[in-house]
Design a protein around this motif. Structure first.
Motif, PDB file in Angstrom:
ATOM      1  N   ALA A  72     -41.593 -22.402 -34.339  1.00 30.23           N
ATOM      2  CA  ALA A  72     -42.479 -22.057 -33.260  1.00 30.23           C
ATOM      3  C   ALA A  72     -42.874 -20.525 -33.709  1.00 30.23           C
ATOM      4  O   ALA A  72     -44.225 -20.062 -33.639  1.00 30.23           O
ATOM      5  N   LEU A  73     -41.840 -19.789 -34.013  1.00 29.41           N
ATOM      6  CA  LEU A  73     -41.907 -18.348 -34.115  1.00 29.41           C
ATOM      7  C   LEU A  73     -42.675 -18.111 -35.357  1.00 29.41           C
ATOM      8  O   LEU A  73     -43.592 -17.171 -35.684  1.00 29.41           O
ATOM      9  N   PHE A 106     -33.480 -16.276 -28.836  1.00 26.60           N
ATOM     10  CA  PHE A 106     -32.681 -16.220 -28.022  1.00 26.60           C
ATOM     11  C   PHE A 106     -33.470 -16.915 -26.565  1.00 26.60           C
ATOM     12  O   PHE A 106     -33.017 -17.732 -25.747  1.00 26.60           O
ATOM     13  N   TYR A 107     -34.408 -16.197 -26.364  1.00 26.67           N
ATOM     14  CA  TYR A 107     -35.452 -16.394 -25.196  1.00 26.67           C
ATOM     15  C   TYR A 107     -35.665 -18.160 -25.162  1.00 26.67           C
ATOM     16  O   TYR A 107     -35.797 -18.559 -24.309  1.00 26.67           O
ATOM     17  N   PHE A 108     -36.175 -18.445 -26.325  1.00 23.94           N
ATOM     18  CA  PHE A 108     -36.418 -20.020 -26.420  1.00 23.94           C
ATOM     19  C   PHE A 108     -35.186 -20.796 -26.021  1.00 23.94           C
ATOM     20  O   PHE A 108     -35.079 -21.708 -25.334  1.00 23.94           O
ATOM     21  N   GLN A 109     -33.935 -20.264 -26.616  1.00 27.40           N
ATOM     22  CA  GLN A 109     -32.771 -21.215 -26.447  1.00 27.40           C
ATOM     23  C   GLN A 109     -32.323 -21.358 -24.992  1.00 27.40           C
ATOM     24  O   GLN A 109     -31.896 -22.171 -24.309  1.00 27.40           O
ATOM     25  N   ALA A 110     -32.669 -20.089 -24.243  1.00 24.87           N
ATOM     26  CA  ALA A 110     -32.179 -19.946 -23.022  1.00 24.87           C
ATOM     27  C   ALA A 110     -32.954 -20.694 -22.117  1.00 24.87           C
ATOM     28  O   ALA A 110     -32.723 -20.907 -20.892  1.00 24.87           O
ATOM     29  N   ARG A 111     -34.152 -21.304 -22.626  1.00 22.81           N
ATOM     30  CA  ARG A 111     -35.148 -22.184 -21.865  1.00 22.81           C
ATOM     31  C   ARG A 111     -35.039 -23.581 -22.462  1.00 22.81           C
ATOM     32  O   ARG A 111     -35.671 -24.490 -22.063  1.00 22.81           O
ATOM     33  N   GLY A 112     -33.850 -23.972 -23.130  1.00 19.67           N
ATOM     34  CA  GLY A 112     -33.270 -25.406 -23.523  1.00 19.67           C
ATOM     35  C   GLY A 112     -33.996 -25.667 -24.745  1.00 19.67           C
ATOM     36  O   GLY A 112     -33.818 -26.989 -25.407  1.00 19.67           O
ATOM     37  N   ILE A 113     -34.646 -24.873 -25.646  1.00 17.06           N
ATOM     38  CA  ILE A 113     -35.302 -25.121 -26.691  1.00 17.06           C
ATOM     39  C   ILE A 113     -34.339 -25.035 -28.096  1.00 17.06           C
ATOM     40  O   ILE A 113     -33.756 -23.796 -28.146  1.00 17.06           O
ATOM     41  N   ASP A 114     -34.294 -25.974 -28.762  1.00 18.01           N
ATOM     42  CA  ASP A 114     -32.873 -25.818 -29.902  1.00 18.01           C
ATOM     43  C   ASP A 114     -33.931 -24.802 -30.953  1.00 18.01           C
ATOM     44  O   ASP A 114     -34.853 -24.687 -31.134  1.00 18.01           O
ATOM     45  N   LEU A 115     -32.794 -24.395 -31.559  1.00 13.81           N
ATOM     46  CA  LEU A 115     -32.901 -23.037 -32.651  1.00 13.81           C
ATOM     47  C   LEU A 115     -34.157 -23.689 -33.624  1.00 13.81           C
ATOM     48  O   LEU A 115     -34.984 -22.796 -34.018  1.00 13.81           O
ATOM     49  N   GLN A 127     -36.193 -13.011 -29.450  1.00 18.06           N
ATOM     50  CA  GLN A 127     -37.123 -13.951 -29.345  1.00 18.06           C
ATOM     51  C   GLN A 127     -36.396 -15.432 -29.433  1.00 18.06           C
ATOM     52  O   GLN A 127     -36.771 -15.977 -28.513  1.00 18.06           O
TER      53      GLN A 127
END
Ligand SMILES: Nc1ncnc2c1ncn2[C@@H]1O[C@H](COP(=O)(O)OP(=O)(O)OP(=O)(O)O)[C@@H](O)[C@H]1O
Ligand SMILES: [Mg+2]
Lengths: 572, 323
Positions: free
Chosen positions: A534-535, A519-528, A517
């Motif tokens: 958010a999670l 990674f899905y954020f990161q893959a859209r440009g959102i930092d860790l 999950q």
């Protein structure tokens, strides 16, 4: 079932199967996110339990779990008394303990522990009058002295009974099973002072109240008269003081149930003795109350963070919904700004008549230095519904005891709770659902986040499906999220099933955030860090979203967000 | 080979941000910029033999949007890429070579389990895999040195073959976060919820998605086709210089396939590129590829023009691997 419910259900199922599962029956385990291997095992009373025979792999290199599926069928002859049932539980423990299959994964299971277990289960609760506890006696005295004697018969009876019980009750210690992980010495070591009257000035009460619904305010445990506004409610509905209750009919009904509860502990009795009044919410037969009844408990008297002084308040509310009636109850607990060290010891009793429905929202956001102990006791008659959604974030020590007793068939019970520890806090939920009649439905979801290295969450969730509770559908799931290295959670989900035609599932998962999950954020440009926040928030949002009233939901969301921000523990 | 010369003769490293990811119609000027930064990060190197093949076929292809061969700018250059599964160290990619130029559409086909998804996930930095060798240069920069979010912000987008659910996170909040991350990167002010809604609303039509999908949790309870549309919606919102579409067509009904293809075609410009993974010619007929690569056992074993898809369909993979 609505689609939302279905999808929710499905989601649980998937989670149950997918997550690292740690399920316990009767055994309380301690879990810490340490880089040593955790042991877990799965134990079910039912051969058809979905958890049985499953493999649960841990994707995290930190914590490799070796799941040891275990299943045993608990069959028994009819007509056993409670004590023989305890004996059975004991046998069961033994069974577990001496099963070689289990030994490699669970070497810690010592007979000593089993004994503790046994004593708890044989003696339901009523404390034995072995010897008296001086500290408790003193406390009882000071509680008695703090209040004028009451002219109200039912209230006086409540006090007398409570006082009688207290004399033979000891202050709970870590040796008591139900306080094994909850240290109450913080209260005991403080200078406890019962509050004998509400503060003179109530100017701080938010009169302009932006809230959509007017609240009934309890200040230091006293219901404030000026906050009364019963006019919005349908005829026959009563919300107010027991002392001012003029209707003989209602009074009679209230007396039938008030304080009649065999499962209480010391804190239950302390409230019974210290409650200045009982606030009654009465909903007559067939009456549906549209607007929720919003009970706001504010603690005003209180020392600052470091002080030993601990004023205690004992608000008590009794809700009676007659046949076919419906009502929403919102309980909100807060401390007045500047007041940090106090103890709220609250009790709510709920009786839901046949076909009745109670939607209970409970939001606890006390000061992080406060002690907060609450009892919620629910009695459900046939075809009634009780839904609890809880969000607890405050208190240095916060404990919620929920007891749901089914007294008729076809009941629906839903407990959905979220606990958050962002500081040096203990958040504790002890729940018990007792099903004694056929076709009951009960679903429980408990989630907690511990975001501080000395924070702790405790969950003991007991669901008892007794002999006559055939065709019960009971589910229980607990998920915990530990965000700091030494954050701790103690979970004991336990389903005790004696009926043999039931559908039950349970599970517990202790997890970190899911890599896929993130990674899905990161893959859209959102930092860790943003992704983690958010999670983490969404983990609690699943529960908060179920609060049935938008204004309560928004308040809770904002508050949780703020707490997570303030610690920055959404990230690390 | 113009790009190589530029590469060596590039300006000093005192440069503005190395790239300008595109998320709105204004185009990025990455051509110049990438040439600048490539001097810092990658030594010039010869394109592989396979990429030459590819370029040739691209010229022959009537659908080619790239101009003359020497005016082509490489967008993605993969050389000898090997990767293993992080947990088991099992090697999946065994030396992948691939060059995608600006404005080109490439397709990768290949048997189940040949490593197509692994390749695309490795490109976007999925933590399940470890790169053990080879190089990947994207817009002149070493992609393998970047965090996954940096790769995304640099203009690389991958739509997942199996997008996961994120319970508790609202779809619109997710898109909003991602879009603002992009704006922040570009030095533009972040959009508030209302402005963002106005921005995203027209994009819904593009993928033929109902508004209520915005208020649901990310992919939670979405059907297979809905998840794919949601991926394309993200692409439409975020934009990309290189969009990797992993089996965007599987699970789509005929109408949905047309919608998605239309959306992808609508997002194409002469500068941005698509790398799509598919099993079916159907998709290749609506999004016309410059060239097709066949992957087998972690390598690209053949590259050709769009006629390759026809051969495949008629004769199957055996005809190719036998060569
Ligand atoms: N995280 C992983 N763990 C274990 N095995 C993996 C993992 N990722 C990939 N593999 C294995 O690597 C091989 C390549 O998988 P990949 O998903 O890349 O294939 P693919 O070409 O995309 O196949 P398909 O056409 O079915 O989508 C498969 O054998 C797969 O089982
Ligand atoms: Mg694939």
């Amino acid at each position: 079932m609505t689609t939302a419910e279905k999808s929710r259900k499905k989601h649980y199922k998937e989670n149950t199967a997918r997550e690292r599962m740690i399920s316990f029956c009767g055994e309380l385990e301690r879990w810490e996110p340490r880089p040593y291997p955790c042991r877990c095992f799965v134990l079910c009373f039912r051969p058809l339990c979905p958890l049985a025979n499953s493999e649960f792999a841990s994707p995290s290199p930190l914590r490799k779990s070796t799941a040891q599926p275990w299943c045993c069928l608990l069959r028994r002859a009819a007509g056993l008394s409670r004590s023989s049932m305890a004996a059975l539980a004991f046998t069961h423990q033994n069974f577990l303990q001496f099963t070689p299959k289990l030994t490699p994964s669970k070497p810690k299971l010592k007979p000593k522990r089993t004994k503790t277990k046994l004593s708890i289960q044989t003696i339901p609760t009523s404390p034995q009058a072995s010897f008296t506890d001086q500290f408790v006696l003193q406390l009882a005295d000071s509680l008695e002295d703090s209040l004028p004697s009451s002219s109200s018969l039912p209230l006086q009876k409540l006090r007398d009974n409570s006082s009688e019980t207290l004399v033979s009750t000891q202050w709970p210690s870590r040796k008591d099973e139900s306080f094994r992980f909850t240290d109450t010495s913080f209260i005991k070591n403080s200078d406890i002072k019962p509050i004998s009257r509400p503060p003179e000035s109530l100017a701080f009460l938010d009169v302009s109240s932006d809230a959509q619904f007017k609240s009934f305010d309890f200040v230091d445990g006293f219901l404030v008269d000026s906050s009364f506004d019963s006019s919005n409610f349908p005829d026959g509905v009563y919300v107010g003081s027991l002392l001012k209750l003029s209707s003989e009919g209602i009074l009679k009904r209230v007396c039938e149930f008030l304080g009649d509860f065999e499962w209480g502990d010391l804190f239950w009795s302390v409230n019974g003795l210290g409650a200045p009044d009982v606030t009654v919410v009465y909903v007559p037969e067939g009456c549906r109350v549209e607007n929720p009844i919003y009970l706001k408990y504010i603690s005003v008297e209180g020392g600052d963070g470091g002080s030993k002084k601990m004023p205690v308040s004992n608000p008590r509310v009794f809700v009676l919904v007659e046949k076919g009636g419906e009502v929403g109850i919102v309980e909100e607990f807060v401390g007045k700004e500047g007041s940090e060290c106090y103890w709220t010891n609250s009790v709510l009793e709920v009786v839901v008549g046949e076909g009745g429905k109670v939607r209970h929202s409970y939001v606890q956001r006390q000061s992080l230095s406060a002690a907060h102990i609450k009892w919620t006791s629910v009695r459900q008659e046939s075809t009634s519904t009780y839904e609890l959604v809880e969000v607890s974030t405050g208190g240095k020590l916060s404990r919620h005891n929920v007891h749901v007793q089914q007294v008729g068939s076809d009941t629906v019970t839903e407990l959905t709770t979220f606990h958050l520890s962002v500081g040096d806090q203990t958040q504790d939920l002890h729940s018990r659902i007792i099903l004694d009649h056929p076709r009951g439905y009960s679903q429980q979801l408990h989630k907690c986040i511990v975001a501080h290295s000395s924070g702790q969450a405790v969950f003991d969730g007991n669901v008892k499906v007794n002999r006559y509770a055939q065709q019960t559908d009971a589910g229980q799931l607990t998920r915990s999220l530990l965000l700091e290295p030494r954050a701790t959670v103690n979970v004991k989900p336990n389903l005790q099933i004696i009926a043999d035609d039931v559908k039950c599932s349970h599970g517990a998962a202790i997890s970190d955030l899911e890599d896929s999950q993130l990674f899905y954020f990161q893959a859209r440009g959102i930092d860790l860090e943003t992704a983690r926040k958010a999670l983490v928030f969404s983990f609690g949002a699943e529960v908060i979203d179920r609060l049935p009233y938008a204004f309560v939901q928004k308040q809770a969301k904002d508050h949780v967000k703020e707490l997570l921000e303030s610690t920055g523990k959404g990230s690390s | 080979m113009a790009w190589q010369i530029q590469c060596t003769a590039s300006s000093p490293p005192a440069s503005p941000p190395p790239f300008t990811p595109k998320c709105l119609p204004p185009r990025s000027l990455f051509f110049t910029l990438s040439a600048t930064s490539s001097s810092r990060f990658c030594p010039p190197h010869m394109p592989s033999l396979r990429s030459v093949t590819c370029s040739l076929s691209a010229v022959e292809s009537p659908t080619s949007t790239a101009g003359l061969d020497d005016s082509k700018t490489p967008l993605l250059e993969v050389k000898g890429l090997t990767a293993v599964i992080a947990e088991t160290k099992q090697e999946i990619l065994k030396g992948v070579n691939l060059v995608v130029h600006q404005g080109e559409i490439h397709a990768i086909m290949g048997k189940n389990g040949s490593g197509k998804s692994t390749f695309s996930k490795v490109l976007v930095g999925h933590p399940d895999y470890e790169v053990t060798g080879g190089s990947v240069v994207f817009k002149g920069e070493n992609l393998l040195d970047m965090e996954p979010e940096e790769r995304s912000l640099a203009g690389l987008f991958m739509s997942f073959q199996a997008p996961i659910e994120i319970p508790g996170v609202n779809n619109i909040d997710f898109l909003h976060m991602a879009y603002n991350a992009r704006r922040k990167k570009l030095g533009e002010p972040e959009l508030g919820p209302l402005e963002f809604y106005a921005y995203i609303y027209p994009k819904l039509d593009l993928v033929n998605m109902k508004t209520d999908f915005l208020n649901r949790n990310v992919n939670e309870g979405f059907s297979g086709g809905e998840r794919k549309r949601n991926e394309i919606l993200q692409l439409a919102v975020l934009g990309a210089d290189l969009a990797i579409l992993d089996e965007i067509d599987s699970g789509l009904d005929i109408d949905a396939l047309r919608d998605v293809a239309k959306a992808v075609n609508g997002l194409l410009t002469p500068k941005n590129s698509v790398l799509m993974i598919t099993h079916y010619r159907r998709l290749l007929e609506v999004i016309k590829p410059t060239c097709i690569h066949i992957m087998e056992d972690g390598r690209i074993i053949k590259t050709g023009d769009s006629s390759l898809a026809k051969v495949l369909e008629e004769k199957g993979y055996t005809s190719i691997s036998a060569e």
